[in-house]
Motif scaffolding. Structure first.
Motif, short mmCIF file in Angstrom:
data_model
loop_
_atom_site.label_atom_id
_atom_site.label_comp_id
_atom_site.label_asym_id
_atom_site.label_seq_id
_atom_site.Cartn_x
_atom_site.Cartn_y
_atom_site.Cartn_z
N HIS A 267 0.82 -1.22 0.00
CA HIS A 267 0.00 0.00 0.00
C HIS A 267 0.86 1.27 0.00
N ARG A 268 2.16 1.10 -0.26
CA ARG A 268 3.10 2.23 -0.25
C ARG A 268 3.16 2.93 1.10
N ARG A 269 2.96 2.18 2.15
CA ARG A 269 3.13 2.69 3.50
C ARG A 269 4.35 2.03 4.12
N VAL A 270 4.96 2.71 5.08
CA VAL A 270 6.11 2.12 5.78
C VAL A 270 5.63 0.87 6.52
N ILE A 280 16.88 7.35 7.31
CA ILE A 280 16.55 6.54 6.13
C ILE A 280 16.69 7.39 4.87
N ASP A 281 17.41 6.88 3.89
CA ASP A 281 17.55 7.60 2.63
C ASP A 281 16.40 7.32 1.67
N MET A 338 12.26 10.05 -5.56
CA MET A 338 11.40 9.12 -4.81
C MET A 338 9.92 9.40 -5.06
N GLN A 339 9.15 8.32 -4.99
CA GLN A 339 7.69 8.41 -5.06
C GLN A 339 7.17 8.71 -3.65
N ARG A 348 7.93 15.53 3.38
CA ARG A 348 8.07 15.48 1.91
C ARG A 348 9.38 14.86 1.47
N ASN A 349 10.37 14.82 2.36
CA ASN A 349 11.67 14.32 1.93
C ASN A 349 11.85 12.82 2.19
N ILE A 350 10.76 12.09 2.35
CA ILE A 350 10.87 10.64 2.40
C ILE A 350 9.99 10.04 1.30
N GLY A 351 10.42 8.92 0.76
CA GLY A 351 9.64 8.33 -0.31
C GLY A 351 10.16 6.96 -0.70
#
Length: 365
Positions: A267-270, A280-281, A338-339, A348-351
């Protein structure tokens, strides 16, 4: 020096190269007469050794230069949930989610070399048959790096399996995997073996090193090896750990010279088990990942280890097109492309990794 230190495996590093060479000479002379010194492991990549010191440690007293000592800790492949299963179709969901198949018309990772420091690999697996280099077995140099655990085979399958007709296909099906067996059948290794594995990868021309393992304690010796690899132009991809923590990441993923990877689900969740936060990069699929297993079989596993192998494969796709990119440039391209994750509260800076966006960002570089 107390007896506790004497009986503990240690890594000793030297600031001065000539002092290191002199110490090795002294050590080899002493080894001929002291059984306790037989198991000396030189670590030239970091100007160090791993050994159990004799109680008096007089050899160290002869050193005029600066030395550092730390425990040669045990490190584990990141533990993951798993279950055996039959393969459903040729392209696992994670590889679809990062949009790798859409890139295969222009890049398949052709001849990019990925060193997988892990438990070895199943050389007889039909899906890995065309993807494997000889590699090295650091636990027994006279043997091939055969996998007696399964974890390394699973990682190799996600990176570069290539058997779409009858089996599975990995992110970069024409990349080459060099299995570096540093971990035993329990998925356990000493830091000194990891360092030897990194050195082997650099000396043997690996473009990427996959490190699907981690530990909680910081090791300056391991940092030294990671830094040397980074400065040699080798990209290191490392798993962040499976503790579900907000501001904590395992080593070596915490070192800035690596690309640290967290895990997402369908589901594109962590994923709940994944470490997360500023260290995390990039995130990649790591929940219920199907890949190759021992004896030609398949297994479903969950963990940041699995996410890491998706990122290593994606970097192989990128390097096949743009072989001159440095580790710093690759990290920057990945973070720019990143998506966004499906979580309205997320910064916003995680993906999540997106191969097509990554390749487009590299074009604009």
């Amino acid at each position: 020096m107390n007896s506790q230190i004497a009986t503990t495996k240690r890594i000793i590093r030297f600031q001065n190269g000539s002092e290191y060479r002199r110490f090795l000479r002294h050590l080899s002379e002493a080894a001929s007469s002291a059984a306790r010194l037989k198991a000396i492991k030189p670590l030239p990549f970091i100007r160090g050794i791993s050994c159990r010191l004799p109680p008096d440690a007089r050899l160290l007293e002869s050193c005029s230069g600066r030395i550092w000592m730390e425990q040669d800790c045990k490190i584990s492949v990141s533990p993951s949930g798993q279950r055996g299963l039959a393969l459903e179709n040729g392209i696992p969901w994670g590889i679809q989610q990062i949009r790798a198949p859409q890139a295969w018309g222009i890049t398949t990772g052709h001849r990019v070399k990925v060193g997988v420091i892990d438990t070895g690999v199943d050389f007889n697996h039909p899906d890995l048959h065309h993807s494997l280099l000889r590699g090295i077995n650091l636990l027994n140099r006279s043997k091939m790096p055969y996998d007696d655990n399964g974890h390394g085979t699973h990682i190799a399958g996600t990176i570069a399996a290539a058997n779409q007709m009858h089996g599975m296909i990995g992110v970069a099906p024409r990349a080459l995997i060099a299995p570096v067996k540093a971990f035993d059948h329990n998925g356990s290794a000493f830091v000194s073996d990891i360092i030897l594995g990194i050195e082997w990868c650099v000396r043997n021309g690996m473009n990427v090193i996959n490190m699907s393992f981690g530990m909680k304690t910081r090791s300056k010796a391991l940092l030294g090896a990671v830094t040397n690899a980074y400065n040699s132009g080798v990209i290191i991809v490392a798993s962040s750990g499976n503790d579900g923590k907000l501001r904590s990441v395992d080593y070596p993923a915490r070192y800035p010279q690596t690309i640290s990877v967290g895990a997402t689900n369908r589901h594109r969740r962590v994923a709940p088990f994944s470490n997360r936060g500023t260290y995390i990069d990039i995130y990649a699929p790591g929940d219920k990942i199907t890949s190759a297993w021992l004896r030609g079989k398949y297994n479903e596993m969950s963990g940041t280890s699995m996410a890491t192998s998706h990122v290593s494969g994606a970097i192989a796709l990128l390097l096949s097109l743009r072989p001159g990119l440095s580790p710093g440039e690759i990290k920057s391209i990945m973070k720019r492309s990143m998506q966004p994750l499906k979580n309205s509260k997320a910064r916003r800076n995680i993906g999540e990794l997106d191969v097509i966006r990554m390749l487009q960002a590299a074009e604009r570089k």
